[in-house]
Motif scaffolding. Structure first.
Motif, PDB file in Angstrom:
ATOM      1  N   GLU A  33       0.915  -1.317   0.180  1.00  0.00           N
ATOM      2  CA  GLU A  33      -0.328   0.245  -0.493  1.00  0.00           C
ATOM      3  C   GLU A  33       1.096   1.510   0.471  1.00  0.00           C
ATOM      4  O   GLU A  33       0.609   2.381  -1.052  1.00  0.00           O
ATOM      5  CB  GLU A  33      -1.409   0.046   1.127  1.00  0.00           C
ATOM      6  CG  GLU A  33      -1.772   0.959   0.928  1.00  0.00           C
ATOM      7  CD  GLU A  33      -2.954   1.007   1.749  1.00  0.00           C
ATOM      8  OE1 GLU A  33      -3.495   2.204   2.582  1.00  0.00           O
ATOM      9  OE2 GLU A  33      -2.467   0.116   3.272  1.00  0.00           O
ATOM     10  N   ASN A  34       2.649   1.035   0.980  1.00  0.00           N
ATOM     11  CA  ASN A  34       3.008   2.613   0.886  1.00  0.00           C
ATOM     12  C   ASN A  34       3.615   2.498  -0.868  1.00  0.00           C
ATOM     13  O   ASN A  34       3.703   4.046  -0.800  1.00  0.00           O
ATOM     14  CB  ASN A  34       3.701   2.085   1.735  1.00  0.00           C
ATOM     15  CG  ASN A  34       2.902   2.081   3.846  1.00  0.00           C
ATOM     16  OD1 ASN A  34       2.256   2.988   3.705  1.00  0.00           O
ATOM     17  ND2 ASN A  34       4.121   1.931   3.938  1.00  0.00           N
ATOM     18  N   THR A  35       3.945   1.465  -0.885  1.00  0.00           N
ATOM     19  CA  THR A  35       4.454   2.198  -2.544  1.00  0.00           C
ATOM     20  C   THR A  35       3.434   2.228  -3.786  1.00  0.00           C
ATOM     21  O   THR A  35       3.826   3.134  -4.387  1.00  0.00           O
ATOM     22  CB  THR A  35       4.776   0.468  -3.075  1.00  0.00           C
ATOM     23  OG1 THR A  35       5.782  -0.284  -2.298  1.00  0.00           O
ATOM     24  CG2 THR A  35       5.766   0.011  -4.754  1.00  0.00           C
ATOM     25  N   LEU A  36       2.086   1.782  -3.400  1.00  0.00           N
ATOM     26  CA  LEU A  36       0.898   2.547  -4.755  1.00  0.00           C
ATOM     27  C   LEU A  36       0.868   3.929  -4.305  1.00  0.00           C
ATOM     28  O   LEU A  36       0.704   5.123  -5.216  1.00  0.00           O
ATOM     29  CB  LEU A  36      -0.155   1.827  -3.774  1.00  0.00           C
ATOM     30  CG  LEU A  36      -1.075   1.941  -4.779  1.00  0.00           C
ATOM     31  CD1 LEU A  36      -1.133   2.081  -6.356  1.00  0.00           C
ATOM     32  CD2 LEU A  36      -2.295   1.057  -4.636  1.00  0.00           C
ATOM     33  N   TYR A  37       0.917   4.332  -2.889  1.00  0.00           N
ATOM     34  CA  TYR A  37       0.562   5.616  -2.329  1.00  0.00           C
ATOM     35  C   TYR A  37       1.710   6.721  -2.909  1.00  0.00           C
ATOM     36  O   TYR A  37       2.177   7.902  -3.018  1.00  0.00           O
ATOM     37  CB  TYR A  37       0.632   5.731  -1.508  1.00  0.00           C
ATOM     38  CG  TYR A  37      -0.878   5.960  -0.652  1.00  0.00           C
ATOM     39  CD1 TYR A  37      -1.335   6.169  -1.193  1.00  0.00           C
ATOM     40  CD2 TYR A  37      -1.859   4.870   0.227  1.00  0.00           C
ATOM     41  CE1 TYR A  37      -3.069   6.318  -0.764  1.00  0.00           C
ATOM     42  CE2 TYR A  37      -2.493   4.079   0.533  1.00  0.00           C
ATOM     43  CZ  TYR A  37      -3.659   5.236   0.293  1.00  0.00           C
ATOM     44  OH  TYR A  37      -4.831   4.336   0.663  1.00  0.00           O
ATOM     45  N   ARG A  38       3.413   5.819  -2.578  1.00  0.00           N
ATOM     46  CA  ARG A  38       4.727   6.592  -2.829  1.00  0.00           C
ATOM     47  C   ARG A  38       4.741   6.864  -4.336  1.00  0.00           C
ATOM     48  O   ARG A  38       4.410   7.983  -5.202  1.00  0.00           O
ATOM     49  CB  ARG A  38       5.475   5.750  -2.045  1.00  0.00           C
ATOM     50  CG  ARG A  38       6.447   5.933  -1.469  1.00  0.00           C
ATOM     51  CD  ARG A  38       7.372   5.826  -0.943  1.00  0.00           C
ATOM     52  NE  ARG A  38       6.744   4.679  -0.544  1.00  0.00           N
ATOM     53  CZ  ARG A  38       7.612   3.321  -0.581  1.00  0.00           C
ATOM     54  NH1 ARG A  38       9.096   3.130  -0.823  1.00  0.00           N
ATOM     55  NH2 ARG A  38       7.357   2.666   0.594  1.00  0.00           N
ATOM     56  N   ARG A  39       4.104   6.075  -5.189  1.00  0.00           N
ATOM     57  CA  ARG A  39       3.445   6.453  -6.913  1.00  0.00           C
ATOM     58  C   ARG A  39       2.656   7.678  -7.103  1.00  0.00           C
ATOM     59  O   ARG A  39       3.080   7.684  -8.414  1.00  0.00           O
ATOM     60  CB  ARG A  39       3.438   4.906  -7.428  1.00  0.00           C
ATOM     61  CG  ARG A  39       4.759   3.576  -7.306  1.00  0.00           C
ATOM     62  CD  ARG A  39       4.698   2.386  -8.212  1.00  0.00           C
ATOM     63  NE  ARG A  39       5.676   1.440  -8.397  1.00  0.00           N
ATOM     64  CZ  ARG A  39       5.441   0.532  -8.445  1.00  0.00           C
ATOM     65  NH1 ARG A  39       4.927   0.226  -9.482  1.00  0.00           N
ATOM     66  NH2 ARG A  39       6.703  -0.209  -8.763  1.00  0.00           N
ATOM     67  N   LEU A  40       1.677   7.427  -6.566  1.00  0.00           N
ATOM     68  CA  LEU A  40       0.650   8.473  -6.842  1.00  0.00           C
ATOM     69  C   LEU A  40       0.860   9.681  -6.246  1.00  0.00           C
ATOM     70  O   LEU A  40       0.315  10.332  -7.378  1.00  0.00           O
ATOM     71  CB  LEU A  40      -0.986   8.190  -6.235  1.00  0.00           C
ATOM     72  CG  LEU A  40      -1.707   6.470  -6.613  1.00  0.00           C
ATOM     73  CD1 LEU A  40      -2.856   6.024  -5.344  1.00  0.00           C
ATOM     74  CD2 LEU A  40      -1.317   6.580  -7.897  1.00  0.00           C
ATOM     75  N   ARG A  41       2.454   9.757  -5.683  1.00  0.00           N
ATOM     76  CA  ARG A  41       2.473  11.238  -5.487  1.00  0.00           C
ATOM     77  C   ARG A  41       2.884  11.164  -6.918  1.00  0.00           C
ATOM     78  O   ARG A  41       3.075  13.279  -7.143  1.00  0.00           O
ATOM     79  CB  ARG A  41       3.843  11.256  -4.698  1.00  0.00           C
ATOM     80  CG  ARG A  41       3.432  11.068  -2.954  1.00  0.00           C
ATOM     81  CD  ARG A  41       4.433  11.008  -2.378  1.00  0.00           C
ATOM     82  NE  ARG A  41       3.635  10.028  -1.277  1.00  0.00           N
ATOM     83  CZ  ARG A  41       4.966   9.381  -0.435  1.00  0.00           C
ATOM     84  NH1 ARG A  41       6.291  10.016  -0.523  1.00  0.00           N
ATOM     85  NH2 ARG A  41       4.246   9.407   1.056  1.00  0.00           N
ATOM     86  N   GLU A  42       3.637  10.516  -8.410  1.00  0.00           N
ATOM     87  CA  GLU A  42       4.113  11.239  -9.036  1.00  0.00           C
ATOM     88  C   GLU A  42       3.569  10.903 -10.486  1.00  0.00           C
ATOM     89  O   GLU A  42       2.861  10.058 -10.660  1.00  0.00           O
ATOM     90  CB  GLU A  42       5.451  11.029  -8.831  1.00  0.00           C
ATOM     91  CG  GLU A  42       6.599  11.046  -8.677  1.00  0.00           C
ATOM     92  CD  GLU A  42       7.268  12.562  -8.156  1.00  0.00           C
ATOM     93  OE1 GLU A  42       7.187  12.975  -9.088  1.00  0.00           O
ATOM     94  OE2 GLU A  42       7.344  12.319  -6.842  1.00  0.00           O
TER      95      GLU A  42
END
Length: 64
Positions: A33-42
């Motif tokens: 979930e954290n990786t998905l949120y980090r990717r959605l920042r860009e």
């Protein structure tokens, strides 16, 4: 005052409108979930956006 609009808001709203949680999308995509949120920042590629929407569509059908 500067207004900040979240990146990929279209994807976030797409999941919400279909009643699918972000953690469910992350698992379906093989991410944490954290990786998905980090990717959605860009800004994301069209391929990533298509994979995200396919995961949401699959999960939405599974819930119905």
């Amino acid at each position: 005052m500067r207004t900040m609009i979240a990146q990929n808001m279209d994807l976030r709203l797409y999941a919400k409108e279909h009643g699918v949680s972000m953690w469910e999308v992350a698992i379906k995509m093989g991410l944490s979930e954290n990786t998905l949120y980090r990717r959605l920042r860009e800004r994301q590629t069209d391929a990533f956006k298509n994979d995200f929407k396919k995961a949401v569509d699959y999960l939405a059908k599974k819930v119905d």
